[in-house]
Design a protein around this motif. Structure first.
Motif, short mmCIF file in Angstrom:
data_model
loop_
_atom_site.label_atom_id
_atom_site.label_comp_id
_atom_site.label_asym_id
_atom_site.label_seq_id
_atom_site.Cartn_x
_atom_site.Cartn_y
_atom_site.Cartn_z
N PRO A 192 0.81 -1.23 0.00
CA PRO A 192 0.00 0.00 0.00
C PRO A 192 0.84 1.28 0.00
N GLU A 193 2.11 1.18 0.43
CA GLU A 193 2.94 2.38 0.52
C GLU A 193 3.83 2.61 -0.70
N ARG A 194 4.22 1.52 -1.39
CA ARG A 194 5.17 1.69 -2.49
C ARG A 194 5.10 0.52 -3.49
N THR A 195 5.62 0.80 -4.67
CA THR A 195 5.84 -0.23 -5.68
C THR A 195 7.34 -0.28 -5.97
N THR A 196 7.91 -1.48 -5.94
CA THR A 196 9.34 -1.65 -6.18
C THR A 196 9.55 -2.60 -7.35
N SER A 197 10.40 -2.17 -8.29
CA SER A 197 10.75 -3.00 -9.44
C SER A 197 12.27 -3.15 -9.45
N LYS A 198 12.75 -4.41 -9.38
CA LYS A 198 14.18 -4.68 -9.36
C LYS A 198 14.60 -5.36 -10.65
N LEU A 199 15.51 -4.72 -11.39
CA LEU A 199 16.00 -5.24 -12.65
C LEU A 199 17.34 -5.94 -12.43
N LEU A 200 17.47 -7.16 -12.96
CA LEU A 200 18.70 -7.94 -12.84
C LEU A 200 19.17 -8.37 -14.22
N LEU A 201 20.44 -8.11 -14.53
CA LEU A 201 21.06 -8.58 -15.76
C LEU A 201 22.34 -9.30 -15.36
N THR A 202 22.36 -10.61 -15.51
CA THR A 202 23.54 -11.40 -15.13
C THR A 202 24.57 -11.38 -16.25
N ARG A 203 25.83 -11.67 -15.87
CA ARG A 203 26.94 -11.79 -16.83
C ARG A 203 27.02 -10.56 -17.76
N ALA A 204 27.18 -9.41 -17.13
CA ALA A 204 27.20 -8.15 -17.87
C ALA A 204 28.36 -8.10 -18.87
N VAL A 205 28.07 -7.56 -20.05
CA VAL A 205 29.09 -7.36 -21.10
C VAL A 205 29.05 -5.90 -21.54
#
Length: 267
Positions: A192-205
């Protein structure tokens, strides 16, 4: 049935006076003050200001914007050229709700629901307008070691149902979680207080470098610049930072020396 919306020219209207609920008879007209009188809504969405009139006979129900005494509606008729304002009233209902859609930041303020009794009675309703803003945790420039994981967290502190879908962009393209690259995922958490979106990209190039933007459907976006660097490039970044700190220390030394000279000169 559906609400009725009409529009016509401005009416003649008397100066606002205030009535009282005290001492009324059982069939006297009055405004139900148990409805909400402090409303919060989000820019771009719909605001509904409630007004419930009990024992109304033929008296007109009006909505007036307090800051400029502008008459917005009388009965089911709209008296403003701004078509975002409408009255929602079902036949036989006691409710005469003012609806503003889409809501603008300038709409914040006090509105009065008035009934043309003698004396006139009115009920003020305060409208608070929120502007939703996404925020990505951490600095605006992020350096990631080649082969490690890019992790970006975007938060919107507001009611979860008002945020809508959250998209991530890499430069100008929407991130494709099913792309051949693989290793791209998003975790969404809504409270009810917030929306959180976590983006993950493994093995960055190197090709993962660029601008990443968190774009909620109903909030202002937030962006961060990501640089994927090799070991040598990472060392260069740290060296550059050390040089800047060294230059800053030298500048402080010069300023302090000048200050001491001035003190000595004026002794």
């Amino acid at each position: 049935g559906n609400a009725s919306y009409y529009s016509r020219g401005p009416p003649r209207y008397q100066k606002i006076t205030w009535g009282s609920r005290s001492g009324r008879g059982s069939d006297a007209v009055y405004l139900d003050d148990s409805t909400a009188t402090n409303i919060s809504a989000v820019v771009g969405l719909t605001a509904t200001l409630p007004c419930r009139v009990i024992n109304r006979n033929t008296e007109d129900v009006s909505w007036v914007r307090s800051r400029d005494i502008h008459i917005l509606t009388v009965g089911v008729f709209t008296y403003t050229s701004d078509d975002r304002f409408k009255v929602y009233h079902r036949m036989g209902s006691n409710d005469w709700n003012l609806v503003i859609k889409p809501l603008a930041f300038r709409d914040a303020g006090v509105y009065e629901c008035q009934v043309a009794t003698n004396p006139k009675i009115s009920l003020p309703v305060t409208l608070n307008v929120e502007v939703q803003q996404a925020v990505i945790s951490g600095p605006t420039e992020v350096y990631i070691q080649n082969g490690s994981t890019i992790s970006l967290t975007c938060t919107v502190n507001t009611h979860s149902e008002n945020v809508g879908h959250v998209k991530w962009y890499h430069n100008r393209a929407v991130l494709n979680y099913d792309s051949p690259r693989g290793g791209v995922s998003v975790e969404i958490e809504k409270t009810p207080e917030r929306t959180t979106s976590k983006l993950l990209l493994t093995r960055a190039v190197g090709s993962d470098s660029g601008n990443y933007t968190c774009v909620p459907e109903r909030a202002d976006p937030a962006a961060v610049s990501v640089h994927v660097v090799t070991g040598e490039e990472s060392a260069a970044v740290h060296t550059s930072g050390a040089i800047q700190l060294s230059q800053l220390a030298s500048l402080r030394h010069v300023v302090n020396s000048c200050f001491l000279l001035l003190l000595w000169y004026h002794r």
